[in-house]
Design a protein around this motif. Structure first.
Motif, short mmCIF file in Angstrom:
data_model
loop_
_atom_site.label_atom_id
_atom_site.label_comp_id
_atom_site.label_asym_id
_atom_site.label_seq_id
_atom_site.Cartn_x
_atom_site.Cartn_y
_atom_site.Cartn_z
N TYR A 1 0.86 -1.18 0.00
CA TYR A 1 0.00 0.00 0.00
C TYR A 1 0.89 1.22 0.00
CZ TYR A 1 -3.85 -3.10 0.59
OH TYR A 1 -4.76 -4.09 0.36
N ASP B 1 -2.19 6.45 -3.54
CA ASP B 1 -2.77 5.12 -3.78
C ASP B 1 -4.16 5.10 -3.13
OD1 ASP B 1 -3.45 2.46 -3.89
OD2 ASP B 1 -1.84 1.78 -2.58
N THR B 2 -5.20 5.06 -3.95
CA THR B 2 -6.56 5.17 -3.41
C THR B 2 -6.97 3.94 -2.61
OG1 THR B 2 -7.54 4.32 -5.45
CG2 THR B 2 -7.32 6.71 -5.25
N ALA B 3 -6.17 2.89 -2.65
CA ALA B 3 -6.46 1.71 -1.83
C ALA B 3 -5.83 1.82 -0.45
CB ALA B 3 -5.95 0.45 -2.53
N CYS B 4 -4.90 2.73 -0.32
CA CYS B 4 -4.15 2.87 0.93
C CYS B 4 -4.97 3.62 1.98
CB CYS B 4 -2.86 3.63 0.64
SG CYS B 4 -1.78 3.86 2.05
N HIS C 1 -4.76 7.29 2.11
CA HIS C 1 -5.27 8.03 0.96
C HIS C 1 -5.99 9.31 1.39
CE1 HIS C 1 -7.12 9.14 -2.73
NE2 HIS C 1 -8.33 8.78 -2.36
N ILE D 1 -10.45 -4.33 -2.13
CA ILE D 1 -10.26 -2.89 -2.24
C ILE D 1 -11.18 -2.30 -3.30
CG2 ILE D 1 -7.91 -2.85 -1.39
CD1 ILE D 1 -7.08 -2.76 -4.44
N ALA E 1 -11.37 1.41 -4.09
CA ALA E 1 -10.25 2.12 -4.73
C ALA E 1 -10.57 2.40 -6.19
CB ALA E 1 -8.98 1.29 -4.62
N SER E 2 -9.77 3.26 -6.81
CA SER E 2 -9.95 3.57 -8.22
C SER E 2 -9.67 2.32 -9.06
CB SER E 2 -9.01 4.69 -8.64
OG SER E 2 -7.68 4.19 -8.73
N ASP F 1 -6.01 1.72 -9.55
CA ASP F 1 -5.28 1.16 -8.41
C ASP F 1 -5.69 -0.28 -8.14
OD1 ASP F 1 -3.71 3.36 -8.02
OD2 ASP F 1 -5.12 4.33 -6.65
N GLN F 2 -6.93 -0.62 -8.46
CA GLN F 2 -7.35 -2.01 -8.29
C GLN F 2 -6.58 -2.94 -9.21
OE1 GLN F 2 -11.54 -3.06 -7.90
NE2 GLN F 2 -12.04 -0.89 -7.70
#
Length: 174
Positions: A45, A50-53, A56, A152, A155-156, A159-160
């Motif tokens: 992450y 990083d939109t999964a982090c 974020h 996730i 997330a975007s 990012d996925q």
DNA sequence: AAAGTGATCATG
DNA sequence: ATGATCACTTTG
């Protein structure tokens, strides 16, 4: 066997996640015995971008630990019942972490913490100096595969799609 | 397939 | 204060 030191964690999360697959997660239990298990799966992450982090959305009480220098543990509770173990990596001020998703004999992020009795009391534990939680590496290189991260959906799309999940190759049974 | 569980964060 | 959301696991 060599205990990982500060410099080993001072790398970006993707590099660290690859390095940690095949390394040994070590835990001194309350009875004094040390349990060592090989890490089988990790996920990276990587920072506020990083939109999964978790970081974020910026620095909060929970994500604060991710901004510290690499080498400490980030443990949080998920779904009200599962403790998740992450290893913070990178430079101070840069929120990156590696989720430990499994060790041999306890596959699954919630399962390994239960098995090794890791919980939020280990949050911010320094893996470089702690006598109850640390990581060791033997010299051996292991093979691993890369795939998209799990769980996730928030997330975007971009990012996925990143293949930041690393899984050890199962030893072939002859 | 869907419940179970509680911290966390954004909203009011 | 309230409510949605969640780096999951187990059970049916």
């Amino acid at each position: 066997m060599r205990r990982l030191g500060r410099e080993d964690y001072a790398v970006d999360a993707v590099t660290a996640a690859k390095m940690l697959v095949g390394a040994w997660l070590c835990r001194r239990m309350d009875d004094g015995g040390v349990v060592r298990r090989r890490i089988t799966e990790t996920e990276a992450y990587c920072g506020e971008e990083d939109t999964a982090c978790h970081a974020h959305k910026g620095r909060t009480a929970r994500t604060d630990v991710m901004y510290s220098a690499g080498g400490c543990a980030y443990v949080y509770l998920c779904y009200g019942m599962h403790e998740m173990l992450n290893v913070v990596t990178g430079a101070e001020g840069r929120p990156e972490a590696v989720l430990i998703r499994g060790v041999e004999g306890a596959e699954g992020p919630g399962r390994l913490t239960k098995f090794l009795k890791i919980d939020r009391s280990h949050n911010r534990e320094d893996l470089v100096s702690s006598n109850r939680l640390w990581i060791e590496a033997d010299g051996t290189k292991v093979k691993f595969t890369s795939s998209p991260r799990i769980g996730i959906a928030y997330a975007s799309k971009r990012d996925q799609k990143r293949k930041w999940r690393f899984t050890i190759c199962r030893k072939k049974v002859s």
